[in-house]
Design an enzyme around this catalytic site. Structure first.
Site, short mmCIF file in Angstrom:
data_model
loop_
_atom_site.label_atom_id
_atom_site.label_comp_id
_atom_site.label_asym_id
_atom_site.label_seq_id
_atom_site.Cartn_x
_atom_site.Cartn_y
_atom_site.Cartn_z
N SER A 298 -20.30 -42.25 1.25
CA SER A 298 -20.12 -40.89 0.51
C SER A 298 -21.53 -39.99 1.16
CB SER A 298 -20.48 -41.05 -0.91
OG SER A 298 -21.83 -41.29 -1.46
N ASP A 299 -21.62 -38.90 0.89
CA ASP A 299 -23.03 -38.28 1.08
C ASP A 299 -23.88 -38.56 0.11
OD1 ASP A 299 -25.17 -37.02 2.11
OD2 ASP A 299 -24.07 -35.05 2.60
N TRP A 300 -25.04 -38.31 0.15
CA TRP A 300 -26.21 -38.66 -0.91
C TRP A 300 -25.69 -38.18 -2.18
CZ3 TRP A 300 -31.32 -40.69 -0.01
CH2 TRP A 300 -32.01 -40.61 -1.42
N GLU A 301 -25.31 -39.14 -3.00
CA GLU A 301 -24.87 -39.10 -4.59
C GLU A 301 -23.68 -38.22 -4.54
OE1 GLU A 301 -28.40 -37.88 -6.99
OE2 GLU A 301 -29.26 -40.06 -6.90
#
Ligand code: BGC
Length: 782
Positions: A298-301
């Site tokens: 995933s991307d950050w969060e």
């Protein structure tokens, strides 16, 4: 690594053929890569280990945290050691020394039950310690081999610290200069973007992923992130399936076909469904159609953010939706750590789905050789950094990335650039001539200001301190007193030549979360520029930026303008060699350069519309009905300041007419060819044109080939790049440049979203940019 079957043919064919991978839509064709994550011999090892894992250990493999410092924020936990010992963490990032990676790795390998190594990642985007020009600049070289070498140097340095995974390349197509992240990618074109995507992957991953200096690539952000509405970062995207397949997906496809081991899911929502919980793109396209076997991170969060998007009301639902959609690993949000175990035990997420993701992660770790060699060699770390070959590559890359936008006559009626070495007094004015961090751009890895040779320092060395006066005049983003400004103007009036170093500073105004609604010079820079031009001295504007800036006044009044982007650690030497003609400019724009912000999104490969404003003599405001009811602005031109593909050289080139050579072309045969290995690489048409160096200096030119398809089931762009070649011509020399086009060059995603060649009229241009050239046409029969 995959090696293309067309690698043995001539350069011309290779360049066109390379784009095949990107454009191809043939379903279910896994990349032909027999090493790395596609090595079938890894599967048995993966299965053996998987069978021994508890549920908690399996969840651990899909959990990733940022340990923070010095390259990025942490994820606000203090218990990593404890979690690693329990097998609860599969990956860590933002750690950047061998000592630290080894410290964490020792816990994983010596204290955890199954001794599964951690994979360490980092945003190694355009270099690690040796910082190269920003990716938009690297793409402006139109030189994939050079870009591949920069990625190789980055891999060599990063791997020496135990980092075996980079969150790069960013392959988002960007059609809007307001979007700050345009600096991180290869611009607006899917063909060139695909070439660059594959080049980065080859460079990072090397010939084998398990070599100690190879690092896994991560093509990001999947997908559509660059289409953020209004150019505002993280904003919504609406992209039709046709446009998604034709424009936004090809660079990802090229990365996957080049063997990219990982993909990052994006922040944006795509047609209402967050990209990090989107089964259509993550499952159907990536896994089923493309046969991708790597890890989706995933991307950050971005897993947690599906709540904010509005498709989950709690963290457990966010975890379930993202995971079922196909996001294997959760970067930083802790949502998988907190909920995935429970979701599997309660049957809301099938055990088999968890096993699939764990397999992907383990396969990557085996492919990288982490089980055999989990530790970084601390002795290699220091030696790997800033080696002379990398530093000299940084200079070459910067020189090739500069785009000469304007070069009008100076006082001697010859073009102002290159400057003469005749002891002229130079006033170097502006806030960016010695701003070291700015030259590094955003995402500068472990780059340090002290590694940068500034423009000011290099120029002083070249012309001698006694011939140079350097004043900032104003601050980069604001500030600067009236006295400072006046002193800079006065110094300019006493000089023979003024070089202005203006633009947007790399750190604060480019990259993530730096969208701009105004694209002019920040602070008082425009005022400084106008006052200095008013002195009447010859002025060269060296423009530093992570994107095109709207500077119509400068383009009208300043005789010479060089887009220098953010050039990296060798900014100074590269600029001096270029301005003084030791190196000639060869870079060309990979984005359409706007005149005004209101033109954005602006891109050359647009559709024609039913009412194209294609008369060259449109007046503002419109003059008559011919000029009024067409697709245009009443207060601005439609065309860009400079078109995609544009860039001047210190010499000049003349292009002859485009000649086409083909036997009868039939849509059915060409379509069959699209899905047949050998036929896909077979040239079905050659196009050629004479290119002559009409100037008095030798020069390199990037010759471009564009096509337009008319009469198709879905409207096609007014032009689409399908090939390019770099040629070197002596003064007066003419070369015939030939492109061999394969069936993919004529294909499109049709009205049923199939990749086909249709009965169509094909127009071909061989040209210096996307706005010129003499067309030739050919008809493809049913
Ligand atoms: C960015 C990614 C980056 C990640 C990890 C995010 O904010 O969107 O491109 O890889 O952070 O640093």
């Amino acid at each position: 690594m995959m090696r293309k079957s067309c690698a043995t043919v001539t350069i011309a064919v290779l360049l066109v053929c390379a784009g095949l991978e990107a454009q191809s839509g043939a379903p279910a064709s896994a990349p032909d890569v027999r090493t790395g994550i596609y090595d079938p011999s890894l599967d048995a090892r993966v299965e053996t280990l998987l069978r021994r894992m508890t549920l908690e250990e399996k969840v651990g493999q899909v959990v990733q945290y940022s340990a923070g410092q010095p390259t990025g924020p942490g994820t606000n936990r203090t218990d990593y050691e404890d979690m690693i010992a329990k097998g609860q963490i599969g990956a860590l990032f933002n750690i950047s020394t061998a000592k630290e990676t080894n410290r964490y790795q020792r816990i994983a390998v010596e204290k955890s039950r199954l001794k599964i190594p951690i994979i360490f990642g980092l945003d190694v985007i355009h270099g690690f310690r040796t910082v190269f020009p920003v990716p938009l600049a690297l793409a402006s070289t139109w030189d994939p081999a050079l870009v591949e070498q920069t990625a190789r140097v980055a891999a060599r340095e990063a791997s020496a610290t135990g980092i075996r995974w980079t969150f790069s390349p960013m392959v988002d197509i960007a059609r809007d200069a307001r979007w700050g992240r345009i600096t991180e990618g290869a611009g607006e074109d899917p063909f060139l973007g695909s070439e660059m995507a594959a080049a980065y992957v080859r460079g990072y991953q090397g010939t084998r992923l398990d070599e100690p200096d190879s690092i896994a690539a991560c093509a990001k952000h999947f997908v559509g992130y660059g289409a953020a509405e209004g150019g505002r970062d993280y904003n919504t995207t609406e992209i039709s399936e046709h446009t998604l397949r034709q424009i936004y997906l090809p660079p990802f496809r090229a990365a996957v076909n080049a063997g990219a081991a990982t993909i990052m899911s994006a922040f944006n929502s795509l047609n209402g469904v967050p990209a990090s919980a989107n089964p259509f793109t993550l499952r159907q396209v990536l896994r089923e159609e493309w046969g991708f076997r790597g890890v989706v991170d995933s991307d950050w969060e971005s897993v947690r953010e599906v709540i904010q998007h509005g498709i989950a009301n709690d963290r457990a639902t966010a975890a379930r939706k993202a995971f079922l959609a196909g996001v294997d690993m959760d970067m930083a949000s802790s949502v998988y750590h907190d909920h995935l175990g429970q979701l599997v035990s309660s049957g809301q997420v099938p055990q088999e789905r968890l096993d699939e993701s764990v397999r992907n992660v383990l396969r990557l770790k085996f492919a990288l050789g982490l089980f055999e060699h989990p530790y970084a060699d601390e002795a290699r770390e220091a030696q790997a950094m800033l080696r002379p070959d990398g530093v000299s590559l940084a200079r070459t890359a910067a020189e090739r990335s500069f785009v000469l936008l304007k070069n009008s006559p100076g006082p001697n009626s010859a073009p102002l650039l290159p400057l003469s070495n005749s002891g002229q007094r130079i006033a170097l004015i502006g806030p960016l001539a010695d701003d070291l961090p700015s030259a590094l751009g955003s995402w500068a890895g472990l780059g340090r200001g002290e590694d940068v040779v500034s423009f000011q320092a290099a120029l002083a060395k070249h012309v001698g301190e006694q011939n140079l006066i350097h004043l900032k005049g104003v601050g980069a983003t604001g500030g600067g007193s009236d006295e400072d400004l006046a002193a800079a103007v006065a110094a300019s009036a006493r000089a023979d030549v003024v070089i202005l170093a203006l633009g947007e500073p790399g750190g604060e105004m480019t990259g993530e979360a730096t969208s701009r609604a105004f694209l002019g010079l920040p602070g008082r820079q425009q005022e400084l520029l106008e006052k200095i031009v008013a002195t009447g001295k010859p002025v060269v504007l060296v423009l530093f930026s992570g994107r095109p800036l709207t500077l119509p006044w400068a383009f009208e009044h300043v005789p010479a303008v060089l887009a220098a982007w953010l050039p990296g650690i060798q900014a100074g030497p590269a600029l001096v060699r270029t301005l003084y003609g030791e190196s000639s400019t060869t870079g060309k724009l990979v984005v359409s350069w706007p005149r005004s912000v209101g033109q954005e999104p602006l891109y050359y490969n647009a559709l024609n519309t039913g009412r194209p404003a294609d008369k060259s003599d449109l007046t503002n405001p419109p003059g008559g009905s011919d000029d009024t009811y067409v697709s245009r602005y009443i207060d601005e031109r439609n065309d860009p300041q400079f078109p995609f593909g544009y860039g001047l050289s210190y010499t000049t080139f003349r292009y002859g007419s485009t000649e086409i050579n083909a036997s009868e072309l039939k849509a059915s045969g060409l379509t069959a060819g699209l899905h047949d290995g050998a036929a896909r690489t077979r040239a079905v048409l050659t196009a050629s044109a004479d290119v002559t160096n009409t100037g008095s200096r030798p020069g390199e030119e990037i010759v471009q080939l564009y096509v337009r398809l008319n009469g198709t089931s879905v409207a096609q762009p007014v032009r689409a790049l399908k090939g390019f070649q770099r040629i070197l011509l002596a003064p007066g020399e003419t070369k015939k440049v030939t492109f061999a086009l394969v069936p993919d060059a004529f294909a499109l995603w049709n009205d049923r979203n199939q990749w086909v060649v249709e009965q169509e009229k094909v127009t071909v241009w061989i040209s210096p940019d996307s706005a010129h050239g003499a067309p030739a046409t050919v008809q493809i029969l049913p």
